[in-house]
Structures are given as structure tokens and as C-alpha cells.
Design a protein around this motif. Structure first.
Motif, short mmCIF file in Angstrom:
data_model
loop_
_atom_site.label_atom_id
_atom_site.label_comp_id
_atom_site.label_asym_id
_atom_site.label_seq_id
_atom_site.Cartn_x
_atom_site.Cartn_y
_atom_site.Cartn_z
N SER A 79 26.36 6.73 43.86
CA SER A 79 27.22 7.92 43.82
C SER A 79 26.87 8.83 42.65
CB SER A 79 28.69 7.52 43.74
OG SER A 79 28.97 6.89 42.51
N CYS B 106 34.40 0.29 42.42
CA CYS B 106 33.52 1.24 43.11
C CYS B 106 33.13 0.69 44.48
CB CYS B 106 32.29 1.52 42.27
SG CYS B 106 31.12 2.64 43.09
N CYS C 121 24.56 3.77 39.85
CA CYS C 121 25.31 3.76 41.12
C CYS C 121 24.80 4.89 42.02
CB CYS C 121 26.79 3.95 40.83
SG CYS C 121 27.80 4.02 42.31
N HIS D 142 31.34 -1.73 40.54
CA HIS D 142 31.70 -1.52 39.14
C HIS D 142 33.22 -1.33 39.01
CE1 HIS D 142 31.08 -0.29 34.96
NE2 HIS D 142 31.91 0.70 35.19
N CYS E 252 29.00 0.16 44.28
CA CYS E 252 28.29 -0.79 43.41
C CYS E 252 29.21 -1.89 42.87
CB CYS E 252 27.61 -0.06 42.25
SG CYS E 252 28.76 0.53 40.99
N CYS F 252 31.87 7.18 39.09
CA CYS F 252 31.57 5.80 38.68
C CYS F 252 30.84 5.81 37.34
CB CYS F 252 30.72 5.13 39.76
SG CYS F 252 30.30 3.42 39.39
ZN ZN Z 1 29.49 2.74 41.47
#
Ligand code: ZN
Ligand code: CTP
Length: 155
Positions: free
Chosen positions: A117, A139, A115, A144, A142, A110
Motif C-alpha cells: 500500500s 494492515c 507494504c 503490520h 502486510c 501503513c
Molecule cells: Zn501494510
């Protein structure tokens, strides 16, 4: 039937043919595969050539290298209609259409730095496919959005 296109990109004895690549994306496929011409691999590419199907296409032929499943999954991100042909002694030993799963795990990360991750926790990046072509990923953690150019930057 010998098409005009085959006069430009002749058949290979052993290796991989990535066919039906979205027109204009042959060089991105090479980039994804880490091929820059400096390792001596014998590679030919054709761009925006005629296809039996509706649209034009790109083709990449890599001699003496058989693509691995992980590589095929990456190609699906930018060329979701590509066909991977494994060639052995001039015959098409296997042909498969790449698959773009509904959820993408672990291939790309990401772009949002905050985030979860991207934190130190062992969270594998995960995206849902919002749009197939051009690819748009969302994502799972989040929200995104990653567009095709964002995806390509990671290779
Ligand atoms: Zn993310
Ligand atoms: N090919 C090659 N060298 C070989 C055999 C095949 O470069 N020794 C290429 C062909 O030029 C084609 C692709 O591999 O681009 C797939 O070959 P084939 O299945 O014979 O062609 P099509 O039937 O046209 O494939 P599709 O139905 O997937 O369009």
C-alpha cells in the motif's frame, strides 16, 4: 439540570460539541481536526470531567464550525464512544455517535515502508480493527500492527 461541569464549559450558540471523548484525549481530537488555536477559532475543552455515564470524559466545543463526515470518521479512531452534536441557535440540531467500522480504508497509511500500500501502485491502505479501544489496526496487506500512538502520529 445544571451540572457543575456546565459552569465551566458553557453552552454554545452555533457549532459542534464533541462529547463523551475518552478521558485524556481532547487534545488529540483537536490535533486530528487540525485545530492549534492559531486560526482564531473559538474552542473550549474540558478534560476528565464527570459524566452521567460510568466513566469520566473529555469534551471539545468548537464555535461556528460544523464537523464534516470525514472528520467524524477520524475521531472514531481514538474516541470510539464520542458523540458529535451539531448546535444551531443553541439547539442540538443533530446528535450522532461516531462509528468505528470493522474495516478502515484510506484514512491512515501503513507504517511498514515495504507494504504494497506504500508502493507506487494505486493501492488504498486498508486495516481491520483488531481492538477497538485503545485502537489496534492490522494492515490487510502486510499484517503490520498499528497502535493508537502510531495512528496519532499521522495527524
Ligand atoms: Zn501494510
Ligand atoms: N451543548 C452545548 N451548547 C448547546 C447545546 C448543547 O454546548 N447550545 C452541549 C451540552 O453541554 C452537552 C452536549 O452538547 O455536552 C449534548 O447536549 P444534550 O444533548 O443537551 O446533552 P445530553 O442529553 O447530556 O447528551 P448525551 O445524551 O449525548 O450525553
Amino acid at each position: 439540570m445544571q451540572t457543575r461541569q456546565e459552569l465551566y464549559v458553557r453552552k454554545i450558540k452555533d457549532g459542534s460539541v464533541i462529547d463523551h471523548i475518552t478521558p485524556g484525549f481532547a487534545l488529540d481530537v483537536l490535533k486530528i481536526l487540525g485545530i492549534n488555536g492559531k486560526d482564531g477559532e473559538v474552542v473550549t475543552a474540558a478534560m476528565n470531567v464527570e459524566s452521567k455515564r460510568q466513566h469520566n470524559k473529555d469534551i471539545v466545543k468548537i464555535q461556528n464550525r460544523e464537523l464534516k463526515p470525514g472528520e467524524v470518521d477520524k475521531i472514531a479512531l481514538i474516541a470510539p464512544n464520542a458523540t458529535i452534536n451539531i448546535i444551531r441557535n443553541y439547539d442540538v440540531a443533530s446528535k450522532k455517535v461516531v462509528e468505528l467500522p470493522a474495516v478502515i480504508r484510506g484514512i491512515i497509511k501503513c507504517d511498514n515502508p515495504s507494504c504494497i500500500s506504500n508502493s507506487r501502485e494505486p493501492v488504498e491502505p486498508q486495516f481491520t480493527v483488531d481492538q477497538r479501544e485503545p485502537i489496534r489496526l492490522r494492515c490487510y496487506f502486510c499484517g503490520h500492527i498499528m497502535e493508537r500512538e502510531d495512528v496519532l502520529k499521522q495527524f
